[in-house]
Design an enzyme around this catalytic site. Structure first.
Site: not given
Length: 507
Positions: A239, A439
């Site tokens: 990420c 997310n």
């Protein structure tokens, strides 16, 4: 602060409780600290003003003979003056030619999927019952994660997972990637009027989907980018990969003059949905959603006038040498041979350690000297004098105006808010991005920046800290400074809903 009123001899007497002195003490300490930071920040000015006054007074006392003698001194040292001038000009030329080139963020865009891909909680749970071999315990676990995650009802999952049975195929995964990447790029090219043929550098990052030909080749083919383009495809970097991609583009822009770079950040869910029962591998199903961002960077001096931001620093931290950190976000197969991404229970502790290392490097680059002096004094007292003092946490609110913390989950945002001593407004963009979009992996920091712009909070010379965590384990930071009062770009992902935010997140 509170007071207690009692009646004494026909009058009213006010008894201040113990909380009032504590409140006054906090206020006094606050202003003492502000005064200290102001004094240290302007100490050079405080010394410079008296010095300039002395010079002016001395210069006013020079007579014509003194000035004549000074001219003769310069005349007789003409050779030295010429040599000095030549060296100065040559040195300045070398510095200008070799100094790092400024990297400007001209504009960026974020992909917003169509509304029919929204994953309502009840729909998510109904599909989980139908498409997976989940027992009651696994279903209940997913329900609790959804309720406590901080996600709202309007996040998106790919088209393939709305089907029953799910369409888990290479074709479906390519379609998801194309929709996210091309959706963001179409908006970017439209808003900047940049022709695809003007792009000299392309960096694409996606962790879990790396087909052949690559995603970067997919973009080159779609937009018919030029044949000598420098293209890169980053996979498996988690990420925080968008900051890594920006760093790579920055390095390339130091080598290649007068060109533009495009960074595309996305993730792919279609082939990475977990259909097993292992709880640590079910968490990503509940958190990860569809998203993508495209960023246009340039080193052309002419682009400074229209650019939104200038890149100031990139600091990268990698903890992969530690086995526990390396395996805390790990793609593997469970006991039944079903592939998924497992999240370790040590994740937050490892993230905290990586953050500490990252800000230790970043701090001296961005913090005012006043904070650095306090930090250094605390370190000396602890290391050399063995004093029992708590480690000093620098006040990063003095260095940054806005914070874009990767919206990896509610716990991540809570932990950084606590450890960095931030205010609710500083983490608002992260919480609202998590609520509205979930997310969305490496692209989340761009949705957060878009939120701040949509709220009209980005002013000229404001400094922005983008910070993200990723598998490996990595913690990466990017620091930007606003070159003007920034307005949201057309087709912002918040365009249709910013008036509804911020919303209250139920605990």
């Amino acid at each position: 602060m509170s007071t207690e009123l009692t009646n004494t001899d026909g009058g009213v007497q006010v008894h201040l409780t113990q909380r009032l002195p504590d409140f006054l003490q906090r206020v006094n300490l606050k202003y003492v600290k502000l005064g200290y930071h102001y004094l240290v920040s302007h100490i050079s000015t405080l010394f410079l003003v008296p010095l300039m006054a002395v010079i002016i007074v001395q210069a006013s006392q020079l007579n014509s003979d003194d000035i004549h003698q000074l001219w003769l001194h310069l005349h007789y040292n003409l050779v030295s003056l010429v040599v000095f001038s030549v060296v100065f000009v040559l040195g300045s030329t070398v510095y200008i030619m070799t100094r790092p080139r400024s990297v400007y963020l001209v504009d960026y865009s974020c992909y917003r999927p169509p509304s029919h891909l929204q994953a309502k909680f009840h729909k998510f749970m109904e599909h989980s019952k139908l498409i997976g071999d989940f027992d009651d315990s696994a279903l209940e676990f997913q329900r609790k994660i959804l309720e406590r995650s901080g996600l709202g009802e309007e996040t998106y999952i790919p088209e393939a997972l709305h089907r029953i049975p799910p369409r888990i195929s290479m074709v479906a995964a390519r379609e998801e990637a194309e929709q996210a990447m091309f959706g963001a790029l179409d908006k970017l090219f439209a808003s900047t009027n940049v022709k695809p043929s003007d792009i000299g550098i392309l960096v694409v990052n996606c962790s879990l989907f790396n087909p052949t030909p690559s995603l970067s080749a997919m973009i080159v083919n779609k937009y018919k980018l030029r044949g000598n383009i420098r293209s890169f495809n980053l996979g498996g970097m988690g990420c925080s990969a968008s900051v890594i991609a920006v760093d790579l583009a920055k390095d390339m822009l130091q080598v290649h003059r007068n060109t533009c770079a495009v960074v595309v950040s996305t993730e792919n869910i279609t082939q990475n949905w977990y259909f097993g029962k292992k709880k640590s591998m079910l968490i990503p199903n509940c958190l990860f959603r569809v998203g993508g961002a495209a960023v246009l960077l340039s080193n052309k001096p002419a682009d400074r006038r229209r650019a939104k931001y200038k890149l100031v620093h990139v600091v990268r931290t990698h903890r992969g040498a530690d086995d526990t950190a390396y395996r805390c976000v790990y793609q593997e197969q469970d006991e039944a041979g079903i592939t998924g991404v497992s999240l370790s229970k040590d994740l937050m502790a490892i993230a905290g350690g990586a953050l500490k290392t990252n800000i230790t490097t970043l701090g001296p680059l961005v913090l005012p000297i006043s904070e650095q002096l306090i930090f250094f004094a605390t370190l000396v007292a602890k290391k050399l004098l063995n004093a029992k003092v708590k480690p000093y946490i620098p006040d990063f609110k003095l260095a940054f105006d806005h914070f874009c913390i990767h919206a990896g989950g509610r716990a991540v945002i809570d932990e950084l808010e606590k450890n960095l001593q931030l205010l609710p407004v500083h983490v608002e963009a992260s919480r609202m991005t998590l609520h509205r979009f979930g997310n969305i992996s490496s692209s989340s920091i761009w949705y957060e920046l878009a939120y701040i712009e949509a709220k009209g909070r980005m002013r000229k010379r404001n400094r922005v800290w983008q910070i993200a965590f990723g598998s490996g384990f990595k913690c990466n930071s990017a620091v930007w400074v606003a070159l003007r009062n920034v307005k949201p770009s057309p087709n912002s992902p918040w365009e249709d809903c910013i008036d509804r935010y911020p919303v209250e997140i139920v605990a």
